[in-house]
Write a protein that holds these residues in place. Sequence first.
Motif, PDB file in Angstrom:
ATOM      1  N   ARG A 285      40.854  40.071  45.335  1.00 56.58           N
ATOM      2  CA  ARG A 285      40.259  39.434  44.191  1.00 56.58           C
ATOM      3  C   ARG A 285      39.687  41.462  42.381  1.00 56.58           C
ATOM      4  O   ARG A 285      39.535  40.686  41.664  1.00 56.58           O
ATOM      5  N   ALA A 286      39.075  41.771  43.191  1.00 57.43           N
ATOM      6  CA  ALA A 286      38.392  42.652  41.855  1.00 57.43           C
ATOM      7  C   ALA A 286      40.170  43.199  41.549  1.00 57.43           C
ATOM      8  O   ALA A 286      39.670  44.012  39.926  1.00 57.43           O
ATOM      9  N   VAL A 287      40.631  43.917  42.246  1.00 57.33           N
ATOM     10  CA  VAL A 287      41.899  44.288  41.197  1.00 57.33           C
ATOM     11  C   VAL A 287      42.438  43.589  40.536  1.00 57.33           C
ATOM     12  O   VAL A 287      42.602  43.419  39.312  1.00 57.33           O
ATOM     13  N   ALA A 288      42.831  41.878  40.695  1.00 59.22           N
ATOM     14  CA  ALA A 288      43.720  41.402  39.550  1.00 59.22           C
ATOM     15  C   ALA A 288      42.231  40.583  38.866  1.00 59.22           C
ATOM     16  O   ALA A 288      42.524  40.560  37.142  1.00 59.22           O
ATOM     17  N   SER A 289      41.240  40.561  38.919  1.00 61.26           N
ATOM     18  CA  SER A 289      40.236  40.232  37.637  1.00 61.26           C
ATOM     19  C   SER A 289      39.691  41.702  37.519  1.00 61.26           C
ATOM     20  O   SER A 289      39.830  41.153  35.337  1.00 61.26           O
ATOM     21  N   VAL A 290      40.213  42.414  37.215  1.00 62.24           N
ATOM     22  CA  VAL A 290      40.198  43.782  36.205  1.00 62.24           C
ATOM     23  C   VAL A 290      40.710  43.745  35.542  1.00 62.24           C
ATOM     24  O   VAL A 290      40.901  43.928  34.179  1.00 62.24           O
ATOM     25  N   LEU A 291      42.625  43.900  36.153  1.00 60.61           N
ATOM     26  CA  LEU A 291      43.198  43.624  34.725  1.00 60.61           C
ATOM     27  C   LEU A 291      44.013  42.940  34.122  1.00 60.61           C
ATOM     28  O   LEU A 291      44.103  43.317  33.501  1.00 60.61           O
ATOM     29  N   CYS A 292      43.330  41.699  34.648  1.00 57.04           N
ATOM     30  CA  CYS A 292      43.502  39.929  34.346  1.00 57.04           C
ATOM     31  C   CYS A 292      42.751  40.615  32.417  1.00 57.04           C
ATOM     32  O   CYS A 292      42.748  40.044  31.480  1.00 57.04           O
ATOM     33  N   GLY A 293      41.217  40.519  33.964  1.00 58.39           N
ATOM     34  CA  GLY A 293      40.603  40.439  32.321  1.00 58.39           C
ATOM     35  C   GLY A 293      39.817  41.811  31.334  1.00 58.39           C
ATOM     36  O   GLY A 293      39.355  41.910  30.358  1.00 58.39           O
ATOM     37  N   SER A 294      40.874  42.907  31.622  1.00 55.61           N
ATOM     38  CA  SER A 294      40.305  43.862  30.631  1.00 55.61           C
ATOM     39  C   SER A 294      42.003  44.080  29.455  1.00 55.61           C
ATOM     40  O   SER A 294      41.807  44.131  28.430  1.00 55.61           O
ATOM     41  N   ALA A 295      43.240  43.587  29.746  1.00 57.65           N
ATOM     42  CA  ALA A 295      43.733  43.487  28.823  1.00 57.65           C
ATOM     43  C   ALA A 295      43.407  41.810  27.973  1.00 57.65           C
ATOM     44  O   ALA A 295      44.072  42.420  26.799  1.00 57.65           O
ATOM     45  N   VAL A 296      42.830  41.406  27.938  1.00 55.47           N
ATOM     46  CA  VAL A 296      42.715  40.278  27.080  1.00 55.47           C
ATOM     47  C   VAL A 296      41.948  40.959  25.761  1.00 55.47           C
ATOM     48  O   VAL A 296      42.453  40.798  24.282  1.00 55.47           O
TER      49      VAL A 296
ATOM     50  N   ALA B 187      34.619  37.045  37.062  1.00 50.89           N
ATOM     51  CA  ALA B 187      35.651  36.935  38.000  1.00 50.89           C
ATOM     52  C   ALA B 187      35.404  38.086  38.835  1.00 50.89           C
ATOM     53  O   ALA B 187      35.330  38.464  39.951  1.00 50.89           O
ATOM     54  N   ILE B 188      35.103  39.541  37.775  1.00 50.26           N
ATOM     55  CA  ILE B 188      35.313  41.095  38.939  1.00 50.26           C
ATOM     56  C   ILE B 188      33.883  41.000  39.231  1.00 50.26           C
ATOM     57  O   ILE B 188      32.541  40.170  38.803  1.00 50.26           O
ATOM     58  N   PRO B 189      33.782  41.477  40.736  1.00 45.28           N
ATOM     59  CA  PRO B 189      33.344  41.077  41.603  1.00 45.28           C
ATOM     60  C   PRO B 189      32.031  42.183  40.830  1.00 45.28           C
ATOM     61  O   PRO B 189      32.824  43.502  40.591  1.00 45.28           O
ATOM     62  N   ARG B 190      31.000  43.082  42.132  1.00 46.96           N
ATOM     63  CA  ARG B 190      30.902  44.612  42.049  1.00 46.96           C
ATOM     64  C   ARG B 190      30.737  45.171  42.669  1.00 46.96           C
ATOM     65  O   ARG B 190      31.826  45.625  43.136  1.00 46.96           O
ATOM     66  N   LEU B 191      31.711  46.066  41.190  1.00 40.74           N
ATOM     67  CA  LEU B 191      32.215  47.504  41.502  1.00 40.74           C
ATOM     68  C   LEU B 191      31.570  48.330  42.182  1.00 40.74           C
ATOM     69  O   LEU B 191      30.076  48.614  41.248  1.00 40.74           O
ATOM     70  N   ARG B 192      32.220  49.542  42.955  1.00 43.17           N
ATOM     71  CA  ARG B 192      31.260  51.074  43.276  1.00 43.17           C
ATOM     72  C   ARG B 192      31.224  51.182  41.802  1.00 43.17           C
ATOM     73  O   ARG B 192      32.010  51.766  41.210  1.00 43.17           O
ATOM     74  N   ARG B 193      30.562  52.537  41.727  1.00 45.78           N
ATOM     75  CA  ARG B 193      30.854  53.476  41.239  1.00 45.78           C
ATOM     76  C   ARG B 193      31.747  54.465  41.310  1.00 45.78           C
ATOM     77  O   ARG B 193      32.176  54.853  42.346  1.00 45.78           O
TER      78      ARG B 193
ATOM     79  N   ASP C 295      37.497  49.072  49.325  1.00 43.09           N
ATOM     80  CA  ASP C 295      35.967  49.800  50.121  1.00 43.09           C
ATOM     81  C   ASP C 295      35.226  48.900  48.454  1.00 43.09           C
ATOM     82  O   ASP C 295      34.894  50.455  48.191  1.00 43.09           O
ATOM     83  N   ILE C 296      35.026  47.937  48.562  1.00 43.13           N
ATOM     84  CA  ILE C 296      34.395  47.091  47.381  1.00 43.13           C
ATOM     85  C   ILE C 296      33.730  46.217  48.389  1.00 43.13           C
ATOM     86  O   ILE C 296      34.086  45.326  48.370  1.00 43.13           O
ATOM     87  N   ARG C 297      32.293  46.724  47.155  1.00 44.05           N
ATOM     88  CA  ARG C 297      31.338  45.159  48.018  1.00 44.05           C
ATOM     89  C   ARG C 297      31.261  44.381  46.717  1.00 44.05           C
ATOM     90  O   ARG C 297      30.750  44.363  45.441  1.00 44.05           O
ATOM     91  N   THR C 298      31.570  43.321  46.821  1.00 46.34           N
ATOM     92  CA  THR C 298      31.208  41.911  45.960  1.00 46.34           C
ATOM     93  C   THR C 298      30.727  41.221  46.283  1.00 46.34           C
ATOM     94  O   THR C 298      29.128  40.921  47.168  1.00 46.34           O
ATOM     95  N   ALA C 299      29.687  40.513  44.599  1.00 46.97           N
ATOM     96  CA  ALA C 299      28.941  39.985  44.608  1.00 46.97           C
ATOM     97  C   ALA C 299      29.133  38.972  45.423  1.00 46.97           C
ATOM     98  O   ALA C 299      29.270  38.432  46.195  1.00 46.97           O
TER      99      ALA C 299
END
Length: 500
Positions: free
Chosen positions: A283-294, A479-485, A496-500
Amino acid sequence: MSTSPPPASRPARTPGEGEGAAPVRDRWSRRELLTLAALVWPGQLLVVAGIMAANAQPQIAQHFHTTQIAWFGLTFTLVTLLAMPFAVRLGDVHGKRRVMLILAAAGLLGDVVTVLAPDYAVMLAGRAIGGLYGPVAALVLATIRDVFPPRRVAVALGTVAGSVGLLSLLAPLMSGWLLDAFGWQGALWFLVGSTVLAILALLAVPETPRRAPSGRFDWAGAVLLGGGMALLVFGIGQGRDWGWTSAGVLGSIIGGTVVLAAFALVELRVADPVLDLRMLRRRAVASVLCGSAVPQAAYFASASILIFLALYPRIPHVSDGLGWSVTRNAVVGIPAGLITFMAGVAVGHAVRKISPRAVWYASLAVLAAGMVLAGLYHRDVTEIIATGLVMGLGGGMLMAAQQAMIVSAVGPEEQAVANGMSALLTQVALALSGQILYAVLAADSTSFKGTAFYHDRAFTNAYFTMAGIVALGLLISFAIPRLRRPTEAASGPAGDIRTA
């Protein structure tokens, strides 16, 4: 097979990083500063080249007496899309620095052919060769994660991404002077010199770890991906001129979609895919890539609005442009360029303590607000500087936060692939956003002596439309989950991603 870099390629631990070490002031080493400076120009050369090429196009069209000037930019983009999957994979196999140098050398050859071309067909061939430089920008961003220690990654990415602001204010000034003094050849010779400088800068960058085995290369996947993306972007790019229902446009879009579907089937079955689509199951990868392209596409496309607004003449009942020179427009854009750069650097520092997702949301809100304000207030220098500052702030935050999110969402071995995917998605979104933009402008235009001139309402609606696209990107980004710094993600395992 482990993809961890060999011990010799890992950044050396500095005092203060180990357990029990005495805290010391965290200073950048001379080597780190040199590497960062060396990566800025190769990473942002495409911005400079794009500005130079865009401003030179009217003179080139008149010199070669062609009505097909759109191919001057489209040819470069299509080859970049074709080359991207090959470059990403080869960078992981043979080292990103080596691949970037080869691509830059090819780009230099293309630049020389372009400027010396005896006719327009040869010029387009040169642009096609020059398009091989395109993937360097994505590889530069992936290189940062490989050559800097984790605590430096976010700031380095923010600096390189934010530097587009400085180059965006300097390139138009240089472009205006070169075109006025030496014509289109002067601008293109400047690009030749710029590519030489990029090659020299890359020589100062250390080689990156080889993160993939040098086994069988996925030629089928690379050809299908590059060909499918090229067909899709070509169809979208020609939609306005050929008509969206024309056989050529529909055939290109449908054909590109079918080829990309075949690519997905192939990639899920091969052992070493050119782009690992399994990443998109996260979820993190798909939402970051798609959500940032637009929203990125809307930000880049919106730059065209100001060019038309500032450079087109003011003709009663025909054109509501401001009638500025290229140089004056560049000077007016200096404050926006400066704040874009400063925002990028500031975000690089901020995401060491603040979630990159929170910064991303803030950047989209600021950018959308700036575009709305620009739609309402764009009729004199004061208004354009003021609204440009807001959009520049949002744009600088956006580009730096997007890179921080990618670092947080993927492991080091996936960085180049993620940046390649991001570049491909952004190109498609940019092509579509550009067509929407031109359609909105054309709805309130007047044709005079074969040229379309735009009314004030066209500029207002264009800015509002781009703000709407940014808002769409914000909705997708929810749709982007909570991300680490990034400092945590750069030293941790992939996924290793902690989702909300």
